[in-house]
Design a protein around this motif. Structure first.
Motif, PDB file in Angstrom:
ATOM      1  N   ASN A   1       0.775  -1.256   0.018  1.00 51.99           N
ATOM      2  CA  ASN A   1       0.064  -0.107   0.080  1.00 51.99           C
ATOM      3  C   ASN A   1       0.707   1.102   0.258  1.00 51.99           C
ATOM      4  N   TYR A   2       1.118   2.050  -1.064  1.00 56.08           N
ATOM      5  CA  TYR A   2       1.734   2.982  -1.174  1.00 56.08           C
ATOM      6  C   TYR A   2       1.061   4.400  -0.759  1.00 56.08           C
ATOM      7  N   SER A   3       2.078   5.296  -0.249  1.00 50.64           N
ATOM      8  CA  SER A   3       1.507   6.317  -0.013  1.00 50.64           C
ATOM      9  C   SER A   3       0.985   7.270  -1.009  1.00 50.64           C
ATOM     10  N   PRO A   4       0.174   8.429  -0.863  1.00 45.05           N
ATOM     11  CA  PRO A   4      -0.063   9.468  -1.857  1.00 45.05           C
ATOM     12  C   PRO A   4       1.179   9.979  -2.433  1.00 45.05           C
ATOM     13  N   SER A   5       0.919  10.565  -3.516  1.00 39.47           N
ATOM     14  CA  SER A   5       1.968  11.347  -3.911  1.00 39.47           C
ATOM     15  C   SER A   5       1.721  12.791  -3.711  1.00 39.47           C
TER      16      SER A   5
ATOM     17  N   ASN B   1      -1.450   8.402  -5.938  1.00 39.95           N
ATOM     18  CA  ASN B   1      -0.394   7.807  -6.478  1.00 39.95           C
ATOM     19  C   ASN B   1      -0.546   7.194  -7.861  1.00 39.95           C
ATOM     20  N   LEU B   2       0.204   6.793  -8.597  1.00 42.10           N
ATOM     21  CA  LEU B   2      -0.047   6.091  -9.983  1.00 42.10           C
ATOM     22  C   LEU B   2      -0.542   4.739  -9.760  1.00 42.10           C
TER      23      LEU B   2
ATOM     24  N   VAL C   1       6.163  19.614 -10.870  1.00 42.12           N
ATOM     25  CA  VAL C   1       6.636  18.115 -11.083  1.00 42.12           C
ATOM     26  C   VAL C   1       5.235  17.276 -10.384  1.00 42.12           C
ATOM     27  N   THR C   2       5.120  16.177 -11.166  1.00 37.24           N
ATOM     28  CA  THR C   2       4.073  15.332 -10.948  1.00 37.24           C
ATOM     29  C   THR C   2       4.320  14.294 -10.679  1.00 37.24           C
ATOM     30  N   PRO C   3       3.227  13.232 -10.560  1.00 36.81           N
ATOM     31  CA  PRO C   3       3.585  11.912 -10.124  1.00 36.81           C
ATOM     32  C   PRO C   3       4.616  11.092 -11.311  1.00 36.81           C
ATOM     33  N   LEU C   4       4.303  11.385 -12.509  1.00 35.98           N
ATOM     34  CA  LEU C   4       4.932  10.884 -13.528  1.00 35.98           C
ATOM     35  C   LEU C   4       6.471  11.392 -13.485  1.00 35.98           C
ATOM     36  N   ASP C   5       6.738  12.552 -12.988  1.00 33.67           N
ATOM     37  CA  ASP C   5       8.113  12.821 -12.866  1.00 33.67           C
ATOM     38  C   ASP C   5       8.747  12.219 -11.845  1.00 33.67           C
TER      39      ASP C   5
ATOM     40  N   ALA D   1       8.690   4.411  -6.927  1.00 37.56           N
ATOM     41  CA  ALA D   1       7.510   3.571  -7.218  1.00 37.56           C
ATOM     42  C   ALA D   1       6.335   4.010  -6.980  1.00 37.56           C
ATOM     43  N   ALA D   2       5.399   3.597  -8.034  1.00 37.68           N
ATOM     44  CA  ALA D   2       4.075   4.200  -7.867  1.00 37.68           C
ATOM     45  C   ALA D   2       3.907   5.566  -8.040  1.00 37.68           C
ATOM     46  N   GLY D   3       5.171   6.307  -8.488  1.00 33.86           N
ATOM     47  CA  GLY D   3       5.358   7.733  -8.639  1.00 33.86           C
ATOM     48  C   GLY D   3       4.831   8.440  -7.382  1.00 33.86           C
ATOM     49  N   THR D   4       5.480   8.135  -6.138  1.00 37.09           N
ATOM     50  CA  THR D   4       5.339   8.831  -4.895  1.00 37.09           C
ATOM     51  C   THR D   4       6.625   8.823  -4.441  1.00 37.09           C
TER      52      THR D   4
END
Length: 492
Positions: free
Chosen positions: A305-309, A382-383, A420-424, A431-434
C-alpha cells in the motif's frame, strides 16, 4: 580495513556513510547526480534556488548523531534557525491558527483562538505526546528487527504503548481531546507524512506531531540543501570518497549470491565487502536483483500500500508575500471526504488542502532581491490508485495552483517555474510515482515493514524511506545508522 559502497548520496546514504566511516570502514558513496541530496535535492533556475525535497526540518539531534559519528557536529556544520510559528494555518472560514514553539506560547495561542477548555486539554496532550515519544523512539523506531516476535523483547515498552493508546486511531484520539475542529486538523494532518488519512493512521504516529508541534521546526542557513551538504562534508573529511555523476548498473555477486561490489554504467567494477543501497526498494529489486523475488512487504511488485503522491510547483515570483509564515497550510472546507478522494477513489481532492513554503523569507540566496521562492504542494493519488492522465492534467493543475495563490494573497508575477507530477517522481525511480514510499499501515510498520536486509542476498543492506523505520527526514537519518549496524554484523 573493509570496504563498503553506498549507493546514493541522499540523507539515508550520507548518514550511513558517516556511521560507517566512524566505524573504521573504507567508504565509497556513488551518486548519479552532481550534488549530494537525493530526494533532498536542489534546483537552480533563472537566479532562483529551489529546495526540491523535504521542506520541514525537525529533531536536529538526529542530524547531529551521524555528524558526530564522523568526527564533526551539528554546531560545526549547520546554522539552524528556529521557525516560530512552525506553521501558520489558514482555514476556509477565514480564520487563522499558528503552531507556536514552546508549551506556553502554543497554550496561549489555543486559549486566545479556541478557548480555555482546549487550552487546558493541550497540557494533557503535551504530556501524552512526550510519553509516547519516549516509549516509541528508542524501542520501535531507532532499532533493527529480525522478526515480528522481536517486539516482545521489550515487553515494558510495548505494554506502555498499548496503555497510552498508541494502537488506536489518530483522528478519533485528537477529536476526543479537543473541541475546536481547527485543532483536529492542526494536530492530525501529520498523518499525511505517514501516507495515511488521520482516521486510518495509528496513534503512534502522533510522534510526528510531537516532533514539529512540540520540539519545533527549524530552517538551516543556506536552505534545506545545507543538510546533505553538511553530511557529505563530514563524511569526506573523515575519509569517505564521494563519487558524483556515477550510476550503478548492477551488483557484483559471487557464485553463492553474496554481493561483492558494484558495476557502474561505464563498466567499472568496484569491489566491496558490503553494499548499502538507498534506491527505492521496488526499483532496487527490479533493476539490481532481477533474479530475486521481492518480499511482499516491498510493495508495488507484489502488493503493498503506497502513500499518496504530490504535485509540487516550484515558483519564482516578483514580490514578497505579506502576512505569511515560512510554512503555510491552507485547509479546505472538506476534510475526511478529501482523503476519500485521494486514497480510495484515486481522484484529485475535490476541496484540497495545500502547503506553501516561502523559502526566501529565511534564505536570502533563494531569490533575487524583491522576489520570492514558493514551494506549493498539493497531495494527489499515487499512480497505482490514481486514474489521472498527468500528460493532460499538468496544465490545468498549474492554472488551479496559480488561481489558489492569487486568491490566498501570494504574489503571482511568475518569473520562473518547475512543476513536478507523479510521472516525474516515477521517472526519478520512485515506485508508484510517489516520493513518500510505502504508507505506514500496520502491516507496513516496524518489524512488518520491508526489512533492511534480505537473507538471500548476503552483503547487501537497504536504507531509506522504503525500509525501516520509514518515511521522512527524522526516519531516514536513523535508517542510515541501522544500515551501518547491519554492516557491522556482516563484516565486523
Amino acid at each position: 580495513m573493509s570496504h563498503v559502497v553506498v549507493l546514493g548520496a541522499g540523507l539515508a546514504g550520507l548518514a550511513a556513510a558517516c556511521h560507517l566511516v566512524g566505524d573504521g570502514h573504507r567508504v565509497t558513496v556513488v551518486e548519479r547526480e552532481s550534488v549530494p541530496g537525493g530526494r533532498a535535492g536542489q534546483l537552480h533556475q533563472d537566479g532562483f534556488i529551489f529546495d526540491t525535497g523535504p521542506t520541514v526540518l525537525t529533531m536536529p539531534d538526529l542530524i547531529d548523531r551521524p555528524l558526530r559519528a564522523a568526527g564533526s557536529s551539528l554546531a560545526e556544520r549547520l546554522d539552524l534557525q528556529l521557525l516560530d510559528p512552525a506553521y501558520r494555518g489558514f482555514f476556509a472560514d477565514g480564520s487563522q491558527l499558528e503552531v507556536r514553539h514552546g508549551h506556553e506560547a502554543m497554550r496561549a495561542e489555543i486559549h486566545r483562538e479556541c478557548g480555555s477548555v482546549d487550552a487546558a486539554a493541550f497540557d494533557e496532550f503535551v504530556a501524552w505526546l512526550r510519553k509516547l515519544y519516549i516509549a516509541e523512539m528508542p524501542n520501535f523506531i531507532d532499532r533493527n528487527f529480525d522478526r515480528p516476535t522481536d517486539l516482545l523483547a521489550r515487553p515494558r515498552a510495548a505494554a506502555q504503548l498499548f496503555a497510552l493508546g498508541g494502537f488506536g486511531r489518530l483522528g478519533p484520539m485528537i477529536r476526543r481531546r479537543f473541541q475546536d475542529e481547527r485543532l483536529h486538523r492542526i494536530f492530525s494532518f501529520q498523518a499525511m507524512y505517514a501516507g495515511l488519512a488521520p482516521d486510518d493512521a495509528l496513534s503512534i504516529y502522533a510522534v510526528i506531531t510531537y516532533m514539529d508541534s512540540i520540539e519545533g521546526v527549524f530552517f538551516p542557513k543556506g536552505g534545506m540543501r545545507a543538510v546533505p551538504e553538511a553530511l557529505a562534508g563530514a563524511a569526506e573529511d573523515a575519509g569517505a570518497q564521494l563519487r558524483y555523476g556515477t550510476t550503478v548498473a548492477e551488483l557484483l555477486r559471487d557464485t553463492s549470491g553474496r554481493v561483492r561490489g558494484v558495476v557502474t554504467d561505464d563498466g567499472e567494477r568496484i569491489a566491496a565487502d558490503a553494499v548499502v543501497c538507498t534506491l527505492d526498494l521496488p526499483t532496487a529489486y527490479k533493476y539490481l536483483l532481477p533474479d530475486v523475488r521481492p518480499p511482499r512487504a516491498v510493495g508495488g511488485l507484489l502488493g503493498g500500500n503506497y502513500s499518496p503522491s504530490a504535485v509540487v510547483w516550484h515558483v519564482g515570483v516578483r514580490g514578497v508575500p505579506e502576512g505569511k509564515a515560512h510554512h503555510n497550510i491552507h485547509f479546505g472546507h472538506e476534510w475526511s471526504g478529501a482523503f476519500q478522494d485521494l486514497l480510495k477513489r484515486g481522484t484529485l481532492m475535490g476541496d484540497p488542502s495545500r502547503l506553501v513554503t516561502v523559502h526566501s523569507l529565511d534564505d536570502e540566496e533563494a531569490a533575487p532581491e524583491g522576489c520570492s521562492t514558493l514551494y506549493v504542494l498539493e497531495p494527489v493519488p499515487n499512480l497505482e490508485v490514481g486514474r489521472i492522465d498527468w500528460e493532460r492534467e499538468r496544465e490545468p493543475m498549474r492554472e488551479r495552483l496559480l488561481g489558489f495563490l492569487e486568491e490566498s494573497g501570494y504574489p503571482t508575477d511568475v518569473v520562473t517555474e518547475h512543476l513536478v507530477t507523479p510521472l516525474d517522481w516515477q521517472q526519478q525511480g520512485m515506485a508508484a510515482g510517489t516520493p513518500f514510499a510505502l504508507a505506514h499501515t500496520f502491516p507496513q510498520t516496524g518489524p512488518f515493514r520491508a526489512p533492511n536486509v534480505d537473507r538471500r542476498v548476503p552483503g547487501l543492506v537497504f536504507a531509506g524511506s522504503g525500509t525501516v523505520p520509514g518515511v521522512g527526514v527524522p526516519m531516514v537519518l536513523p535508517s542510515g545508522r541501522l544500515a551501518a549496524l547491519r554492516v557491522r554484523e556482516m563484516v565486523g
